[in-house]
Design a protein around this motif. Structure first.
Motif, PDB file in Angstrom:
ATOM      1  N   UNK A   1     -59.351 -66.660 -76.841  1.00  0.00           N
ATOM      2  CA  UNK A   1     -59.716 -68.035 -77.177  1.00  0.00           C
ATOM      3  C   UNK A   1     -60.313 -68.099 -78.573  1.00  0.00           C
ATOM      4  N   UNK A   2     -61.170 -67.133 -78.922  1.00  0.00           N
ATOM      5  CA  UNK A   2     -61.778 -67.135 -80.249  1.00  0.00           C
ATOM      6  C   UNK A   2     -60.743 -66.828 -81.331  1.00  0.00           C
ATOM      7  N   UNK A   3     -59.810 -65.956 -81.017  1.00  0.00           N
ATOM      8  CA  UNK A   3     -58.739 -65.665 -81.980  1.00  0.00           C
ATOM      9  C   UNK A   3     -57.946 -66.928 -82.286  1.00  0.00           C
TER      10      UNK A   3
ATOM     11  N   UNK B   1     -64.041 -64.400 -94.888  1.00  0.00           N
ATOM     12  CA  UNK B   1     -64.806 -64.226 -93.654  1.00  0.00           C
ATOM     13  C   UNK B   1     -64.021 -64.737 -92.447  1.00  0.00           C
ATOM     14  N   UNK B   2     -63.277 -65.830 -92.611  1.00  0.00           N
ATOM     15  CA  UNK B   2     -62.398 -66.294 -91.529  1.00  0.00           C
ATOM     16  C   UNK B   2     -61.450 -65.177 -91.101  1.00  0.00           C
ATOM     17  N   UNK B   3     -60.839 -64.541 -92.075  1.00  0.00           N
ATOM     18  CA  UNK B   3     -59.910 -63.444 -91.791  1.00  0.00           C
ATOM     19  C   UNK B   3     -60.625 -62.273 -91.116  1.00  0.00           C
ATOM     20  N   UNK B   4     -61.840 -61.993 -91.546  1.00  0.00           N
ATOM     21  CA  UNK B   4     -62.587 -60.875 -90.972  1.00  0.00           C
ATOM     22  C   UNK B   4     -62.801 -61.088 -89.474  1.00  0.00           C
ATOM     23  N   UNK B   5     -63.214 -62.296 -89.091  1.00  0.00           N
ATOM     24  CA  UNK B   5     -63.425 -62.565 -87.669  1.00  0.00           C
ATOM     25  C   UNK B   5     -62.100 -62.580 -86.912  1.00  0.00           C
ATOM     26  N   UNK B   6     -61.035 -63.068 -87.564  1.00  0.00           N
ATOM     27  CA  UNK B   6     -59.731 -63.040 -86.889  1.00  0.00           C
ATOM     28  C   UNK B   6     -59.319 -61.601 -86.589  1.00  0.00           C
ATOM     29  N   UNK B   7     -59.526 -60.701 -87.520  1.00  0.00           N
ATOM     30  CA  UNK B   7     -59.171 -59.289 -87.295  1.00  0.00           C
ATOM     31  C   UNK B   7     -59.882 -58.738 -86.056  1.00  0.00           C
TER      32      UNK B   7
ATOM     33  N   UNK C   1     -49.378 -60.477 -94.162  1.00  0.00           N
ATOM     34  CA  UNK C   1     -50.358 -61.396 -93.598  1.00  0.00           C
ATOM     35  C   UNK C   1     -50.048 -61.697 -92.136  1.00  0.00           C
ATOM     36  N   UNK C   2     -51.042 -62.145 -91.365  1.00  0.00           N
ATOM     37  CA  UNK C   2     -50.806 -62.458 -89.949  1.00  0.00           C
ATOM     38  C   UNK C   2     -49.649 -63.431 -89.782  1.00  0.00           C
TER      39      UNK C   2
ATOM     40  N   UNK D   1     -57.880 -62.301-100.235  1.00  0.00           N
ATOM     41  CA  UNK D   1     -58.910 -62.544 -99.218  1.00  0.00           C
ATOM     42  C   UNK D   1     -58.572 -61.796 -97.930  1.00  0.00           C
ATOM     43  N   UNK D   2     -57.311 -61.820 -97.542  1.00  0.00           N
ATOM     44  CA  UNK D   2     -56.884 -61.081 -96.353  1.00  0.00           C
ATOM     45  C   UNK D   2     -57.099 -59.582 -96.546  1.00  0.00           C
ATOM     46  N   UNK D   3     -56.685 -59.084 -97.660  1.00  0.00           N
ATOM     47  CA  UNK D   3     -56.798 -57.655 -97.955  1.00  0.00           C
ATOM     48  C   UNK D   3     -58.258 -57.192 -97.906  1.00  0.00           C
ATOM     49  N   UNK D   4     -59.159 -57.991 -98.488  1.00  0.00           N
ATOM     50  CA  UNK D   4     -60.553 -57.580 -98.570  1.00  0.00           C
ATOM     51  C   UNK D   4     -61.327 -57.853 -97.289  1.00  0.00           C
ATOM     52  N   UNK D   5     -60.752 -58.638 -96.379  1.00  0.00           N
ATOM     53  CA  UNK D   5     -61.472 -58.952 -95.143  1.00  0.00           C
ATOM     54  C   UNK D   5     -61.727 -57.711 -94.291  1.00  0.00           C
TER      55      UNK D   5
END
Length: 345
Positions: free
Chosen positions: A168-170, A142-148, A49-50, A314-318
């Protein structure tokens, strides 16, 4: 995260323990139980994970946000009426919610409420905890998806201005991930408390009772708050925490897969209801018997393990998610460099 933020997180954690020591009342585990579940889950996240989630400040933020939804109770009639039923579900001894099988629930909360109303009930009477968990998991994914995407763009976008905006968005994404994981963790922890997954939620109730289980309304608080405060430590719970278990990534997780996974988790809790009442009948939670301590530790570990597993899933599927309303794009295509990001900053 800044040192001042870490100090605030640590202070909040100490406040939680102080409340627990004084026997503060809550409706789904007490403050101490929720802290233990969230903290153990966060502290046992794997290195896949991050890194921001595994820092000292990240772990403590997730941990102390575990009690946030109980702190919000009493915010107002509208808030309480809409949100309180999201903490439980009245599952019968036949594993149905007034005739609806937990293993075959409708995909949406609206369809669930419609089905219950056709039976003379509604989601506000029966509770809608399965949907609190599923919806929170989808939000975290979805949070994780945008972080990626934002993490990738902060390093690889074509101009310095775009990279700076992506950074900034990250950073905002990271704050949202920690907040959403921590607050949502409350629901996952609720579901490890057997009395939140049963029609026997506050005493056995008006049901066949051949074993003479208590009908005292005190059993709920006795189990989740008083006994935990007196007899349980995080170290005891950590000893029975199960290893990480997450499905293999085979593509985007379906709505049915998510709901089925949550149903299995809730059924596991419900299966321990009679054990809880049996221990209570023997005075275990009142006197702190070895059997009672073991049972409490196992229930809290069950919640911590599931919360950790769901976060990792959730992280894996993002990576399989699609983002963007105007220009839908697969996260996988963006972060492997095959499709330049079309979003705006």
């Amino acid at each position: 995260m800044k040192v001042s933020t870490v100090k605030r997180s640590l202070t909040a954690a100490l406040v939680i323990f102080a409340l627990a020591a004084n026997g503060a009342s809550a409706l789904a585990w007490g403050p101490k139980g929720h802290y233990i579940v969230n903290h153990l889950a966060a502290a046992s996240l794997p290195a896949t994970l991050p890194s921001f989630m595994r820092t000292t400040s990240g772990v403590y933020e997730i941990a102390h946000l575990g009690i946030e939804l109980d702190r919000q109770k009493g915010a107002g009639k509208a808030w309480d009426a809409a949100n309180d039923p999201g903490h439980y579900v009245d599952l019968g001894d036949d594993n149905t919610i007034f005739g609806l099988s937990l293993s075959a629930l409708p995909p949406t909360q609206e369809a669930y409420d419609t089905a219950l109303r056709s039976r003379g009930y509604d989601q506000y009477k029966a509770g809608y905890l399965p949907y609190s968990i599923v919806e929170g998991w989808q939000q975290l994914r979805m949070d994780f998806a945008y972080w990626r995407v934002d993490a990738y763009e902060s390093a690889h976008a074509p101009t310095g201005i775009i990279r700076a905006k992506a950074t900034l968005r990250r950073n905002l994404d990271e704050a949202l991930v920690l907040r959403d994981a921590g607050v949502w963790g409350h629901y996952v922890a609720d579901a490890s408390q057997p009395l939140h997954i049963s029609v026997h939620f506050n005493g056995w109730g008006k049901y066949p009772n051949p074993h003479g289980y208590t009908n005292s309304t005190h059993v709920h608080d006795l189990f989740e708050t008083e006994a935990v405060n007196r007899d349980i430590t995080e170290a005891l719970v950590a000893k029975v925490l199960a290893p990480l278990e997450v499905p293999t990534d085979t593509g985007l997780v379906s709505e049915t897969e998510t709901m089925n996974a949550v149903a299995r988790y809730l059924l596991g809790s419900n299966a321990t209801v009679t054990k809880l009442y049996s221990i209570d009948k023997a005075g275990g939670f009142t006197h702190g018997s070895s059997e009672a301590r073991t049972f409490l530790a196992q229930r809290l570990a069950y919640g911590a393990g599931e919360l950790r597993n769901l976060i990792v899933w959730a992280w894996q599927d993002s990576i399989n998610q699609t983002i963007g309303d105007d220009f839908p794009q697969r996260v996988r295509d963006i972060v492997n460099g095959s499709a330049p990001y079309k979003g705006t900053y």
